[in-house]
Design an enzyme around this catalytic site. Structure first.
Site, short mmCIF file in Angstrom:
data_model
loop_
_atom_site.label_atom_id
_atom_site.label_comp_id
_atom_site.label_asym_id
_atom_site.label_seq_id
_atom_site.Cartn_x
_atom_site.Cartn_y
_atom_site.Cartn_z
N PRO A 2 0.72 -1.28 0.00
CA PRO A 2 0.00 -0.18 -0.09
C PRO A 2 0.94 1.31 -0.03
O PRO A 2 1.73 1.45 0.80
CB PRO A 2 -0.88 -0.22 1.34
CG PRO A 2 -0.47 -1.47 1.64
CD PRO A 2 0.72 -1.88 1.07
N GLU A 3 0.40 2.41 -1.20
CA GLU A 3 1.25 3.57 -0.80
C GLU A 3 0.24 4.56 -0.16
O GLU A 3 -0.64 4.15 0.12
CB GLU A 3 1.55 3.85 -2.15
CG GLU A 3 2.50 2.70 -3.03
CD GLU A 3 3.20 3.00 -4.31
OE1 GLU A 3 3.58 4.21 -4.42
OE2 GLU A 3 3.53 2.07 -5.04
N LYS A 51 2.56 6.57 4.87
CA LYS A 51 1.88 5.53 5.16
C LYS A 51 1.56 5.07 6.47
O LYS A 51 1.36 3.92 6.72
CB LYS A 51 3.03 4.46 4.43
CG LYS A 51 3.47 4.79 3.07
CD LYS A 51 4.40 3.57 2.43
CE LYS A 51 5.12 4.02 1.20
NZ LYS A 51 6.10 2.99 0.92
N ARG A 251 12.72 -2.70 -3.48
CA ARG A 251 13.89 -2.65 -4.49
C ARG A 251 13.33 -2.59 -5.88
O ARG A 251 14.25 -2.04 -6.86
CB ARG A 251 14.71 -3.66 -4.57
CG ARG A 251 15.72 -3.70 -3.25
CD ARG A 251 16.53 -4.98 -3.11
NE ARG A 251 17.00 -4.81 -1.57
CZ ARG A 251 17.53 -6.13 -1.34
NH1 ARG A 251 17.14 -7.21 -1.53
NH2 ARG A 251 18.31 -6.09 -0.03
#
Ligand SMILES: [Zn+2]
Length: 262
Positions: A2-3, A51, A251
């Site tokens: 989730p962003e 977040k 990443r």
């Protein structure tokens, strides 16, 4: 993962279910707070910071939660059965609604005046009242030798961006993810663009997921994210996929070598 926009919407759902209502049940299923009991206290409100979620409760207490990789808050009518096993980390319920926190990456209970200890390090929140592109750019510029793709994900610079918005914003500006911060000409423009795309998704959520192209059809939602090996929508070059940065789960980077040259 989730962003910021997903966390922002989650805060809205929690406000709708809990704000102003007295808790009839609180169930912390984390060892540190297993004995905590908020029953009888009214919930003041829930706010998101990047977040992070802060649920403020009467008596100057704050429940801090973070969704991390795959956490979520599910709101159902009170009394519904909660999922079995160890998925549930926290339940906050009133007479009408229950909010069930599943797989939450962090659960803390602190005094409200201690919130800064948990979120004070964050840069301006893309969806917050404190959003300030100049301040975000100033923080980014403090480490000019860092790859821009890595710096954008550092929540101390600006809060809310994850792998999707990073990849999509850099594509839209034609920036190779490993270009250093010092070599990016218009940092204010870059972070402002990320903010606009995220705000659009926060307010007009597509059931299909994040939309950055303006096209909500499932196969057309993004420029590069989720499209490794497929032709770029602009130039036809196959989309590249790689890794950057140090966070174990953050990443993944996608880019178009044609539109985002070294
Ligand atoms: Zn391209």
């Amino acid at each position: 993962m989730p962003e910021g926009d997903a966390v922002h919407r989650t805060a809205g759902r929690l406000r709708g279910a809990l704000d102003g209502h007295v808790l009839t049940r609180s169930d912390f299923r984390v060892p540190r707070h297993a004995t905590a009991d908020l029953t009888g206290r009214a919930v003041v409100t829930t706010v998101s910071r990047g977040k992070h979620l802060l649920t403020r409760v009467e008596g100057d207490l704050t429940v801090h939660t973070h969704l991390r990789m795959d956490g979520s808050w599910v709101v159902t009518p009170a009394g519904r059965r909660t999922p079995p096993g160890d998925l549930v980390r926290l339940v906050l319920a009133n007479e009408r609604w229950q909010a069930v926190g599943l797989r939450l990456g962090m659960v803390d209970l602190v005094r409200t005046d201690e919130e800064a200890r948990l979120v004070g390090h964050l840069g301006p929140d893309l969806l917050g009242p404190d959003w300030d592109p100049d301040e975000a750019a100033r923080r980014l510029r403090a480490e000019p030798g860092r790859p821009i793709g890595e710096a954008l994900l550092d929540q101390r610079n600006l809060a809310g961006i994850g792998t999707i918005y990073r990849a999509e914003t850099l594509f839209l500006r034609g920036i190779w993810p490993w270009r250093t911060v010092g070599e990016v000409e218009d940092l204010e423009g870059l972070v402002s663009l990320a903010q606009r795309i995220m705000a659009a998704n926060a307010h007009h959520r597509s059931p299909a997921g994040t939309v950055t192209t303006g096209d909500r059809r499932p196969a057309n939602r993004t420029w590069v994210y989720g499209r490794a090996g497929r032709p770029c929508r602009r130039c036809g070059t196959r989309i590249s996929r790689g890794e950057m940065g140090t966070g174990p789960q953050e990443r993944l980077i996608l880019w178009c070598a044609g539109c985002q040259p070294r």
